[in-house]
Design a protein around this motif. Structure first.
Motif, PDB file in Angstrom:
ATOM      1  N   ILE A 146       0.808  -1.224   0.000  1.00 23.06           N
ATOM      2  CA  ILE A 146       0.000   0.000   0.000  1.00 23.06           C
ATOM      3  C   ILE A 146       0.839   1.271   0.000  1.00 23.06           C
ATOM      4  CG2 ILE A 146      -1.996  -1.067   1.108  1.00 23.06           C
ATOM      5  CD1 ILE A 146      -1.101   0.276   3.736  1.00 23.06           C
ATOM      6  N   LEU A 147       2.124   1.166   0.297  1.00 20.41           N
ATOM      7  CA  LEU A 147       2.963   2.359   0.427  1.00 20.41           C
ATOM      8  C   LEU A 147       4.260   2.168  -0.351  1.00 20.41           C
ATOM      9  CD1 LEU A 147       2.831   5.055   1.943  1.00 20.41           C
ATOM     10  CD2 LEU A 147       4.075   3.982   3.802  1.00 20.41           C
ATOM     11  N   MET A 148       4.401   2.977  -1.425  1.00 17.90           N
ATOM     12  CA  MET A 148       5.583   2.859  -2.269  1.00 17.90           C
ATOM     13  C   MET A 148       5.876   4.217  -2.915  1.00 17.90           C
ATOM     14  SD  MET A 148       6.192   0.227  -5.469  1.00 17.90           S
ATOM     15  CE  MET A 148       4.933  -0.813  -4.842  1.00 17.90           C
ATOM     16  N   ASN A 149       7.118   4.661  -2.865  1.00 17.81           N
ATOM     17  CA  ASN A 149       7.541   5.945  -3.448  1.00 17.81           C
ATOM     18  C   ASN A 149       6.712   7.107  -2.902  1.00 17.81           C
ATOM     19  OD1 ASN A 149       9.394   4.545  -5.000  1.00 17.81           O
ATOM     20  ND2 ASN A 149       8.039   4.416  -6.757  1.00 17.81           N
ATOM     21  N   ILE A 150       6.930   7.423  -1.662  1.00 18.32           N
ATOM     22  CA  ILE A 150       6.190   8.494  -0.990  1.00 18.32           C
ATOM     23  C   ILE A 150       6.522   9.840  -1.632  1.00 18.32           C
ATOM     24  CG2 ILE A 150       5.934   9.727   1.194  1.00 18.32           C
ATOM     25  CD1 ILE A 150       6.634   7.042   2.563  1.00 18.32           C
ATOM     26  N   SER A 151       5.485  10.628  -1.891  1.00 13.61           N
ATOM     27  CA  SER A 151       5.709  11.930  -2.519  1.00 13.61           C
ATOM     28  C   SER A 151       5.103  13.081  -1.729  1.00 13.61           C
ATOM     29  CB  SER A 151       5.146  11.930  -3.940  1.00 13.61           C
ATOM     30  OG  SER A 151       3.774  11.631  -3.909  1.00 13.61           O
TER      31      SER A 151
END
Length: 175
Positions: free
Chosen positions: A82-87
């Motif tokens: 659910i969480l990948m490459n936080i921007s």
């Protein structure tokens, strides 16, 4: 026969001209010293300003978090499904964290203790390569901006309800 040339130097002593020359030399020396003193004062002033700013920053940091010298990790959340490459991220007044996850085109909510997290918005809600996120608790809205230039404002009755509940009840909603 060789002629000898002799040159006579006629030195006439003019006391008034000599005094004037000495005054001019003294004035130039004084101006140079004033300039050097000014440069020293500028350098000292810059050093004083730098030290003052450093003291103000240290004071502000110490007032904000007195006695804290190092950061201690309180928790870590990791779930690549659910969480990948936080921007981007935003935090509400209850310390709930809302994260824009570019890698899987979603908005993820993480509990204040970092124990639980879940996707609350996804591609089906218009989230495509999210870059910015902001929560407005006054009107219970969540603003999300995407890389392609689109922006969405979401309002959710569940979010509104969560803000009104106690933090312990709010944490149960993450299951």
């Amino acid at each position: 026969m060789q002629k000898q040339l002799s040159m006579t130097v006629n030195r006439t002593f003019n006391p008034a001209a000599t005094q004037k020359f000495k005054r001019e030399i003294t004035q130039m020396r004084d101006k140079i010293n004033q300039h050097l003193d000014f440069r020293k004062s500028v350098v000292n002033g810059l050093e004083d300003t730098e030290n003052m700013i450093r003291r103000q920053v240290e004071t502000a940091v110490n007032k904000y978090n007195p006695g804290l010298q190092t950061w201690k990790k309180l928790w870590e959340f990791e779930d690549s499904t659910i969480l990948m490459n936080i921007s981007g991220l935003t935090i509400d007044k209850h310390s709930t964290i809302y994260v824009a996850s570019r890698g899987n085109n979603s908005i993820v909510v993480i509990s204040p203790d970092g124990e639980k997290g879940r996707c609350i918005l996804g591609k089906e809600d218009g989230i495509t390569d999210p870059r910015g996120i902001f929560i407005n608790e006054e009107n219970d809205t969540l603003l999300v901006t995407n890389y392609n230039g689109t922006a969405f404002l979401y309002q959710n009755a569940m979010i509104s309800e969560l803000f009104r509940k106690l933090p312990s009840i709010r944490n149960r909603d993450f299951d």
